[in-house]
Design a protein around this motif. Structure first.
Motif, PDB file in Angstrom:
ATOM      1  N   GLY A   2       0.809  -1.194   0.000  1.00 54.96           N
ATOM      2  CA  GLY A   2       0.000   0.000   0.000  1.00 54.96           C
ATOM      3  C   GLY A   2       0.854   1.260   0.000  1.00 54.96           C
ATOM      4  O   GLY A   2       2.071   1.227  -0.157  1.00 54.96           O
ATOM      5  N   VAL A  26      -9.041   3.551  -6.487  1.00 59.45           N
ATOM      6  CA  VAL A  26      -9.682   2.276  -6.802  1.00 59.45           C
ATOM      7  C   VAL A  26     -10.940   2.560  -7.611  1.00 59.45           C
ATOM      8  O   VAL A  26     -11.576   3.594  -7.446  1.00 59.45           O
ATOM      9  N   ALA A  33     -11.242   5.736  -0.590  1.00 55.19           N
ATOM     10  CA  ALA A  33      -9.833   5.434  -0.868  1.00 55.19           C
ATOM     11  C   ALA A  33      -9.107   6.703  -1.304  1.00 55.19           C
ATOM     12  O   ALA A  33      -8.003   7.000  -0.850  1.00 55.19           O
ATOM     13  N   TYR A  81      -4.489   0.811   0.571  1.00 51.69           N
ATOM     14  CA  TYR A  81      -4.662   0.978  -0.864  1.00 51.69           C
ATOM     15  C   TYR A  81      -3.308   1.074  -1.559  1.00 51.69           C
ATOM     16  O   TYR A  81      -2.298   1.348  -0.935  1.00 51.69           O
TER      17      TYR A  81
END
Length: 228
Positions: A2, A26, A33, A81
């Motif tokens: 991430g 995303v 996110a 993420y």
């Protein structure tokens, strides 16, 4: 992995690579996110060093007043993420010395004692290969792109906005169909398709030209792209 450190040069380079071919962190729309990663960065990335991260940051900032309504899990951190492993070299090794041309020989030996007949055969093969390559025309690589163009508010004349966008004419650029897509608060964005020749058209430069219609355009973003 991430996004672990978005305050360092390595972290921003990683983000820049991540959004190079993505509109959002995303999915295909703004979400929590984007909010989490955006809030981790203290200020907009330098456009000269991180042009893709800068574009993403400025686009995400346009949703700042409406962050709480975006979909996604607000409890997740930015580290949830991004790429699973870093694609950037930490301590890249110096490139190995390139092999001498003599080490890769597609046409036989290059020994100094090669006889005249072997040299003649080699020259013939090279000439045949050259003619074969000249006879092939490589088709131009093309991409179909869906572009989102966001107006300033619900009072923006969307017909004029689209007319400005379509007024851009370039060799290797063909505009396609379009539609207006609601984004909230009575505002609609222009979603327009286009086909570009990859070697002739820079999408970054095209977006800069579209964003130059500042009386109508707040921002533009690549929603989707596919090679033809």
């Amino acid at each position: 992995m991430g996004f672990t450190d978005l305050l360092s040069d390595a972290g921003l380079r990683l983000l820049d690579e991540w959004v190079k071919t993505r509109s959002y962190i995303v999915g295909y729309g703004p979400s929590q996110a984007d909010v989490k990663v955006y809030q981790t960065i203290k200020s907009a990335p330098a456009v000269e060093k991180y042009p893709h991260a800068y574009r993403w940051y400025k686009h995400t900032a346009s949703f700042e007043s409406d962050f709480s309504s975006l979909p996604g899990d607000p409890s997740k951190a930015a580290t949830a993420y991004g790429p699973e492993v870093s694609t950037l070299p930490i301590n890249p090794k110096a490139p190995e010395k390139e092999e001498d041309d003599d080490d890769v020989d597609l046409f036989g030996s290059d020994d100094e004692e090669e006889d005249a007949e072997a040299e003649k055969i080699k020259a013939q093969r090279l000439e045949e290969y050259r003619k074969k390559k000249e006879g092939k025309t490589k088709p131009a690589a093309k991409s179909i792109v869906t572009l989102d163009v966001k107006p300033w508010d619900d009072e923006t004349d969307m017909k004029e906005l689209e007319a400005h966008v379509r007024s851009i004419e370039k060799d290797g650029l063909v505009w396609g169909g379009s539609k207006l897509v609601p984004v909230g608060f009575g505002i609609k964005k222009l979603q327009i398709n286009l086909v570009v020749e990859d070697e002739k058209i820079s999408l970054d430069e095209l977006q800069e030209e579209i964003d130059g219609f500042e009386d109508h355009v707040q921002s533009s973003d690549i929603a989707a792209m596919q090679k033809l």
